[in-house]
Write a protein that holds these residues in place. Structure first.
Motif, mmCIF file in Angstrom:
data_model
loop_
_atom_site.group_PDB
_atom_site.id
_atom_site.type_symbol
_atom_site.label_atom_id
_atom_site.label_comp_id
_atom_site.label_asym_id
_atom_site.label_seq_id
_atom_site.Cartn_x
_atom_site.Cartn_y
_atom_site.Cartn_z
ATOM 1 N N LYS A 7 -33.923 15.394 28.626
ATOM 2 C CA LYS A 7 -32.796 15.551 27.702
ATOM 3 C C LYS A 7 -32.217 16.966 27.762
ATOM 4 C CE LYS A 7 -34.286 11.961 24.486
ATOM 5 N NZ LYS A 7 -34.755 11.659 23.116
ATOM 6 N N VAL A 8 -33.078 17.950 27.935
ATOM 7 C CA VAL A 8 -32.602 19.328 28.047
ATOM 8 C C VAL A 8 -31.766 19.484 29.311
ATOM 9 C CG1 VAL A 8 -33.295 21.728 28.359
ATOM 10 C CG2 VAL A 8 -34.511 20.291 26.722
ATOM 11 N N GLU A 9 -32.245 18.927 30.407
ATOM 12 C CA GLU A 9 -31.480 19.011 31.654
ATOM 13 C C GLU A 9 -30.163 18.250 31.543
ATOM 14 O OE1 GLU A 9 -30.171 20.022 35.271
ATOM 15 O OE2 GLU A 9 -31.883 20.870 34.174
ATOM 16 N N GLU A 10 -30.188 17.118 30.869
ATOM 17 C CA GLU A 10 -28.959 16.358 30.642
ATOM 18 C C GLU A 10 -27.957 17.194 29.861
ATOM 19 O OE1 GLU A 10 -27.934 12.001 28.795
ATOM 20 O OE2 GLU A 10 -28.963 13.413 27.476
ATOM 21 N N ALA A 11 -28.428 17.887 28.825
ATOM 22 C CA ALA A 11 -27.549 18.734 28.018
ATOM 23 C C ALA A 11 -26.933 19.832 28.878
ATOM 24 C CB ALA A 11 -28.331 19.340 26.856
ATOM 25 N N ARG A 12 -27.724 20.437 29.749
ATOM 26 C CA ARG A 12 -27.212 21.496 30.613
ATOM 27 C C ARG A 12 -26.133 20.968 31.563
ATOM 28 N NH1 ARG A 12 -33.222 23.650 31.357
ATOM 29 N NH2 ARG A 12 -33.235 25.300 29.765
ATOM 30 N N GLN A 13 -26.333 19.769 32.060
ATOM 31 C CA GLN A 13 -25.347 19.178 32.961
ATOM 32 C C GLN A 13 -24.056 18.832 32.216
ATOM 33 O OE1 GLN A 13 -27.162 15.875 35.040
ATOM 34 N NE2 GLN A 13 -28.774 17.145 35.922
ATOM 35 N N ILE A 14 -24.179 18.342 30.991
ATOM 36 C CA ILE A 14 -23.001 18.034 30.174
ATOM 37 C C ILE A 14 -22.195 19.306 29.931
ATOM 38 C CG2 ILE A 14 -22.244 17.335 27.868
ATOM 39 C CD1 ILE A 14 -24.575 15.354 27.818
ATOM 40 N N ILE A 15 -22.888 20.386 29.629
ATOM 41 C CA ILE A 15 -22.223 21.666 29.386
ATOM 42 C C ILE A 15 -21.533 22.166 30.647
ATOM 43 C CG2 ILE A 15 -22.630 24.107 28.868
ATOM 44 C CD1 ILE A 15 -24.931 23.106 27.009
ATOM 45 N N ALA A 16 -22.234 22.085 31.763
ATOM 46 C CA ALA A 16 -21.675 22.562 33.029
ATOM 47 C C ALA A 16 -20.405 21.796 33.391
ATOM 48 C CB ALA A 16 -22.713 22.425 34.137
ATOM 49 N N LYS A 17 -20.423 20.483 33.205
ATOM 50 C CA LYS A 17 -19.253 19.672 33.519
ATOM 51 C C LYS A 17 -18.090 20.030 32.609
ATOM 52 C CE LYS A 17 -17.649 14.884 33.916
ATOM 53 N NZ LYS A 17 -18.044 13.438 33.793
ATOM 54 N N ALA A 18 -18.362 20.223 31.325
ATOM 55 C CA ALA A 18 -17.309 20.565 30.363
ATOM 56 C C ALA A 18 -16.680 21.915 30.701
ATOM 57 C CB ALA A 18 -17.874 20.576 28.951
ATOM 58 N N LEU A 19 -17.506 22.873 31.070
ATOM 59 C CA LEU A 19 -17.000 24.204 31.414
ATOM 60 C C LEU A 19 -16.147 24.159 32.683
ATOM 61 C CD1 LEU A 19 -20.165 26.404 30.703
ATOM 62 C CD2 LEU A 19 -18.065 26.278 29.343
ATOM 63 N N ALA A 20 -16.513 23.264 33.598
ATOM 64 C CA ALA A 20 -15.787 23.168 34.865
ATOM 65 C C ALA A 20 -14.451 22.456 34.730
ATOM 66 C CB ALA A 20 -16.656 22.447 35.897
ATOM 67 N N THR A 21 -14.302 21.668 33.678
ATOM 68 C CA THR A 21 -13.087 20.855 33.531
ATOM 69 C C THR A 21 -12.161 21.331 32.419
ATOM 70 O OG1 THR A 21 -14.357 19.306 32.140
ATOM 71 C CG2 THR A 21 -14.165 18.787 34.491
ATOM 72 N N HIS A 22 -12.501 22.447 31.773
ATOM 73 C CA HIS A 22 -11.657 22.974 30.708
ATOM 74 C C HIS A 22 -11.453 24.466 30.888
ATOM 75 C CE1 HIS A 22 -12.981 19.132 29.016
ATOM 76 N NE2 HIS A 22 -11.896 19.179 28.261
ATOM 77 N N GLN A 23 -10.296 24.935 30.471
ATOM 78 C CA GLN A 23 -9.916 26.321 30.707
ATOM 79 C C GLN A 23 -10.439 27.287 29.640
ATOM 80 O OE1 GLN A 23 -8.235 27.414 33.499
ATOM 81 N NE2 GLN A 23 -8.582 25.315 34.173
ATOM 82 N N LYS A 24 -10.419 26.846 28.371
ATOM 83 C CA LYS A 24 -10.765 27.770 27.293
ATOM 84 C C LYS A 24 -11.553 27.051 26.196
ATOM 85 C CE LYS A 24 -8.709 31.540 24.581
ATOM 86 N NZ LYS A 24 -7.467 32.235 24.178
ATOM 87 N N PRO A 25 -12.846 26.916 26.393
ATOM 88 C CA PRO A 25 -13.690 26.247 25.391
ATOM 89 C C PRO A 25 -14.222 27.225 24.348
ATOM 90 C CG PRO A 25 -14.992 26.732 27.311
ATOM 91 C CD PRO A 25 -13.590 27.235 27.609
ATOM 92 N N TYR A 26 -14.733 26.683 23.261
ATOM 93 C CA TYR A 26 -15.429 27.496 22.271
ATOM 94 C C TYR A 26 -16.571 26.699 21.675
ATOM 95 C CZ TYR A 26 -13.148 25.123 18.265
ATOM 96 O OH TYR A 26 -12.720 24.205 17.328
ATOM 97 N N VAL A 27 -17.457 27.375 20.974
ATOM 98 C CA VAL A 27 -18.602 26.736 20.353
ATOM 99 C C VAL A 27 -18.424 26.736 18.837
ATOM 100 C CG1 VAL A 27 -21.089 26.876 19.925
ATOM 101 C CG2 VAL A 27 -20.182 27.449 22.187
ATOM 102 N N ALA A 28 -18.653 25.598 18.203
ATOM 103 C CA ALA A 28 -18.650 25.507 16.744
ATOM 104 C C ALA A 28 -20.083 25.736 16.274
ATOM 105 C CB ALA A 28 -18.150 24.141 16.293
ATOM 106 N N PHE A 29 -20.292 26.830 15.553
ATOM 107 C CA PHE A 29 -21.643 27.203 15.126
ATOM 108 C C PHE A 29 -21.752 27.205 13.608
ATOM 109 C CE2 PHE A 29 -24.795 30.563 14.028
ATOM 110 C CZ PHE A 29 -25.924 29.946 14.552
ATOM 111 N N SER A 30 -22.599 26.334 13.079
ATOM 112 C CA SER A 30 -22.785 26.243 11.630
ATOM 113 C C SER A 30 -23.945 27.094 11.143
ATOM 114 C CB SER A 30 -23.043 24.795 11.226
ATOM 115 O OG SER A 30 -24.305 24.362 11.713
ATOM 116 N N GLY A 31 -24.902 27.339 12.033
ATOM 117 C CA GLY A 31 -26.127 28.024 11.637
ATOM 118 C C GLY A 31 -27.286 27.060 11.464
ATOM 119 N N GLY A 32 -27.000 25.750 11.583
ATOM 120 C CA GLY A 32 -28.037 24.736 11.474
ATOM 121 C C GLY A 32 -28.839 24.615 12.756
#
Length: 230
Positions: A19-44
């Motif tokens: 699952k951790v590796e899956e998450a890393r791959q999801i992130i990598a794909k998103a970063l490669a296909t979008h120009q300006k991403p951001y992270v929503a951080f609640s603190g949870g």
């Protein structure tokens, strides 16, 4: 053996590592296909794991945090959220809040402000993706949202932890020695590590799960004296 040691062992299981590796791959794909991403951080706990994973691939990404204000979030609790983001490695932290917080009737302002002003401003600044730490195991509503790919605004959403369970979240935190909010150490012994959540306090939105009753015991000092929540 205490629960934290048990969850550290869970981190060694293949099912968690997958699952951790899956998450890393999801992130990598998103970063490669979008120009300006951001992270929503609640603190949870969920957004803490997600932030750590995203920063490993894009250390300079903008991290957006909404401060609910002093009537829904004690100031020492909010301060700890900011400290956690910085300890994890955030370089570009944006803390936003409503300028309308003038009374205890703050509930609901978040929705009007975020889906009105905030999203408009983010779009104008060119943000085209947001990393959100929601999981299908949290609720049927979130499971349906993820499976249907339903985003809440015009900005695309990415859910790296979508298939994680609560065990995966805590296993990742404990095995990576990540900082996490001390609120969990207060609530988890009472409701369990599987049910402990970091949300706004004395918020009618969460009355259906009995949150205000528990808040009335653990957060009594803040509500009744206006002092520290400790």
């Amino acid at each position: 053996m205490n629960i934290k040691e048990v969850l550290k062992q869970w981190a060694e299981m293949d099912v968690h590592k997958t699952k951790v590796e899956e998450a890393r791959q999801i992130i990598a794909k998103a970063l490669a296909t979008h120009q300006k991403p951001y992270v929503a951080f609640s603190g949870g706990k969920d957004s803490t794991c997600m932030l750590h994973l995203v920063l490993q691939q894009k250390p300079d990404i903008m991290v957006y945090h909404w401060d609910y204000g002093p009537y829904l979030m004690p100031r020492d609790v909010e301060k700890e959220v900011i400290e956690i983001a910085k300890k994890i490695g955030t370089q570009n932290l944006v803390v936003d809040t409503s300028r309308l917080y003038t009374s205890r009737e703050a509930t609901g302002i978040w929705y009007r402000e975020f889906f009105g002003r905030v999203i408009k401003e983010l779009c104008q600044q060119g943000y085209d993706l947001v990393f959100v730490g929601i999981r299908k195991h949290e609720s049927l509503k979130r499971k349906r949202r993820v499976e249907r790919g339903e985003k809440l605004t015009v900005i695309d959403e990415c859910w790296p932890l979508q298939n994680w369970t609560w065990q995966d979240v805590w296993a990742y935190i404990f095995s990576n020695n990540l900082p996490y909010h001390s609120v969990y150490d207060k609530y988890a012994p009472i409701v369990g590590w599987d049910n402990a959540r970091f949300v706004t306090f004395f918020d009618p939105e969460f009355d259906k799960i009995g949150a205000s009753n528990l808040d009335g015991v653990l957060m009594w000092r803040w509500r009744n004296t206006g002092g520290s929540s400790e």
